[in-house]
Design a protein around this motif. Structure first.
Motif, PDB file in Angstrom:
ATOM      1  N   VAL A   1     -24.816 -78.140 -49.288  1.00 47.97           N
ATOM      2  CA  VAL A   1     -24.602 -76.714 -49.536  1.00 47.97           C
ATOM      3  C   VAL A   1     -25.488 -75.908 -48.598  1.00 47.97           C
ATOM      4  N   ASP A   2     -25.110 -74.639 -48.366  1.00 50.93           N
ATOM      5  CA  ASP A   2     -25.912 -73.779 -47.498  1.00 50.93           C
ATOM      6  C   ASP A   2     -26.982 -73.061 -48.309  1.00 50.93           C
ATOM      7  N   LYS A   3     -27.692 -72.120 -47.704  1.00 45.88           N
ATOM      8  CA  LYS A   3     -28.808 -71.458 -48.378  1.00 45.88           C
ATOM      9  C   LYS A   3     -28.364 -70.593 -49.547  1.00 45.88           C
ATOM     10  N   ASN A   4     -27.064 -70.268 -49.606  1.00 47.44           N
ATOM     11  CA  ASN A   4     -26.533 -69.477 -50.717  1.00 47.44           C
ATOM     12  C   ASN A   4     -25.944 -70.349 -51.817  1.00 47.44           C
ATOM     13  N   GLY A   5     -26.063 -71.660 -51.649  1.00 49.79           N
ATOM     14  CA  GLY A   5     -25.511 -72.568 -52.647  1.00 49.79           C
ATOM     15  C   GLY A   5     -24.031 -72.830 -52.475  1.00 49.79           C
ATOM     16  N   HIS A   6     -23.450 -72.327 -51.366  1.00 54.18           N
ATOM     17  CA  HIS A   6     -22.021 -72.517 -51.141  1.00 54.18           C
ATOM     18  C   HIS A   6     -21.747 -73.862 -50.477  1.00 54.18           C
TER      19      HIS A   6
ATOM     20  N   ALA B   1     -31.368 -68.616 -35.798  1.00 50.29           N
ATOM     21  CA  ALA B   1     -30.683 -67.856 -36.837  1.00 50.29           C
ATOM     22  C   ALA B   1     -30.805 -68.582 -38.162  1.00 50.29           C
ATOM     23  N   ALA B   2     -30.680 -67.820 -39.230  1.00 52.48           N
ATOM     24  CA  ALA B   2     -30.747 -68.412 -40.565  1.00 52.48           C
ATOM     25  C   ALA B   2     -29.453 -69.124 -40.876  1.00 52.48           C
ATOM     26  N   ALA B   3     -29.500 -70.007 -41.864  1.00 53.11           N
ATOM     27  CA  ALA B   3     -28.300 -70.717 -42.273  1.00 53.11           C
ATOM     28  C   ALA B   3     -27.400 -69.798 -43.056  1.00 53.11           C
ATOM     29  N   GLY B   4     -26.244 -70.297 -43.387  1.00 49.00           N
ATOM     30  CA  GLY B   4     -25.342 -69.516 -44.235  1.00 49.00           C
ATOM     31  C   GLY B   4     -23.980 -69.470 -43.621  1.00 49.00           C
TER      32      GLY B   4
END
Length: 320
Positions: free
Chosen positions: A213-218, A41-44
């Motif tokens: 941070v995750d792939k969304n920058g969070h 699964a993708a990160a996030g």
């Protein structure tokens, strides 16, 4: 025979613990990421809870402006400029370096603003007076729209332009993604988008230093009630997960700046796979509405941002 059985049992237990220590032990290091991850699964994991689904005049549109900053809200934009933002790419700013935004509930064809009242207090419209196109800005994209109160508001490619009351310093982009409806303006009038980030990477936070941070920058967080040894165990279940969504597995080659030793995923009791850093389960925070937010830092004295080596940033020494 009884003594021999116990001896064999103790040896087997020691072997099992040693194997887990090799995978997740804090002192002995972790398995290499290439052996452990195997992610599909993708990160996030940023599964929002409905927070910040704003409307034009609702509270979700933004908070009241800081008193010290209130006097600058209606200031002319002056010569517009293009600023390079590490997370958003090219962003349109006014002459003072303040980020300009657009609102999804507005329209560009024809230009129309739907941000009034309290919304316009949190998101002050940019006056159309005395606006000039600086380097990198297409003058033909600049226009204006008449607001219900008769004032003229700047438009970019038809989109009404705003500032954000919480952006106090030049270069601030605290309004990015607020309510899922507010976005920084790119020079062509489109939404400024996050630069492509790996599944997990790091950024330099002005207060916390280098954090994951995750792939969304969070921002990614750790829960001090979790366990990493002898195997990852999450103590965040049920309603906790609504506020602290888990980060899904990330491939080893989809990370940058994160220590790969102990980088692995595990299966939670509910069957969901969760990523770890240094074998510690990681999460995002539903209260972080935009990249760069760290609203989860220190919550309850048990939630802390994660350093590249998996340690909780700012946690009391006795907790680690």
């Amino acid at each position: 025979m009884k003594t021999s059985w116990r001896s064999a049992s103790l040896v087997a237990s020691a072997v099992a613990v040693l194997a887990l220590t090799t995978a997740c032990g804090q002192e002995n290091g972790g398995q290499s990421a290439s052996q452990n991850v195997g992610a599909t699964a993708a990160a996030g994991g940023y599964g929002g809870t409905g927070l910040g689904s704003g409307t034009g005049t609702g509270a979700d549109a933004g908070a009241a402006p800081d008193q010290q900053n209130a006097g600058a809200k209606a200031a002319p934009a002056g010569k517009l400029a293009v600023s390079a933002n590490a997370e958003l790419g090219q962003v349109l700013t006014d002459s003072a370096g303040r980020t300009l935004y657009r609102f999804d509930q507005d329209t560009a064809e024809p230009p129309k603003t739907n941000c009034e009242g309290d919304c316009a207090t949190a998101w002050p419209p940019v006056p159309a007076d005395d606006v000039k196109a600086g380097e990198g800005v297409d003058e033909e994209l600049l226009g204006e729209v008449t607001r219900p109160d008769g004032t003229k508001q700047l438009t970019i490619a038809g989109w009404p332009a705003y500032r954000y009351a919480k952006d106090v310093n030049p270069g601030d982009t605290k309004g990015q993604g607020v309510g899922g409806t507010w976005y920084a303006l790119a020079p062509d009038g489109k939404k400024a988008k996050l630069a492509d980030l790996p599944g997990l990477s790091t950024r330099e936070d002005p207060k916390l230093g280098e954090i994951v941070v995750d792939k969304n920058g969070h921002t990614v967080y750790r829960f001090m009630k979790d366990e990493a040894w002898p195997e990852p165990v999450s103590a965040c279940t049920g309603e906790c997960l609504e506020k602290w969504p888990v980060v899904a597995p990330v491939a080893a080659n989809d990370t940058k700046g994160v220590e790969k030793e102990g980088l692995m995923s595990f299966t939670r009791p509910d069957g969901v796979k969760q990523q770890t850093v240094d074998c510690w389960p990681i999460y995002t925070f539903a209260g972080d509405k935009a990249p760069g937010d760290t609203n989860g830092q220190g919550v309850g004295g048990t939630w802390f941002a994660v350093s590249p080596d998996g340690k909780p940033v700012g946690a009391p020494a006795k907790e680690e």
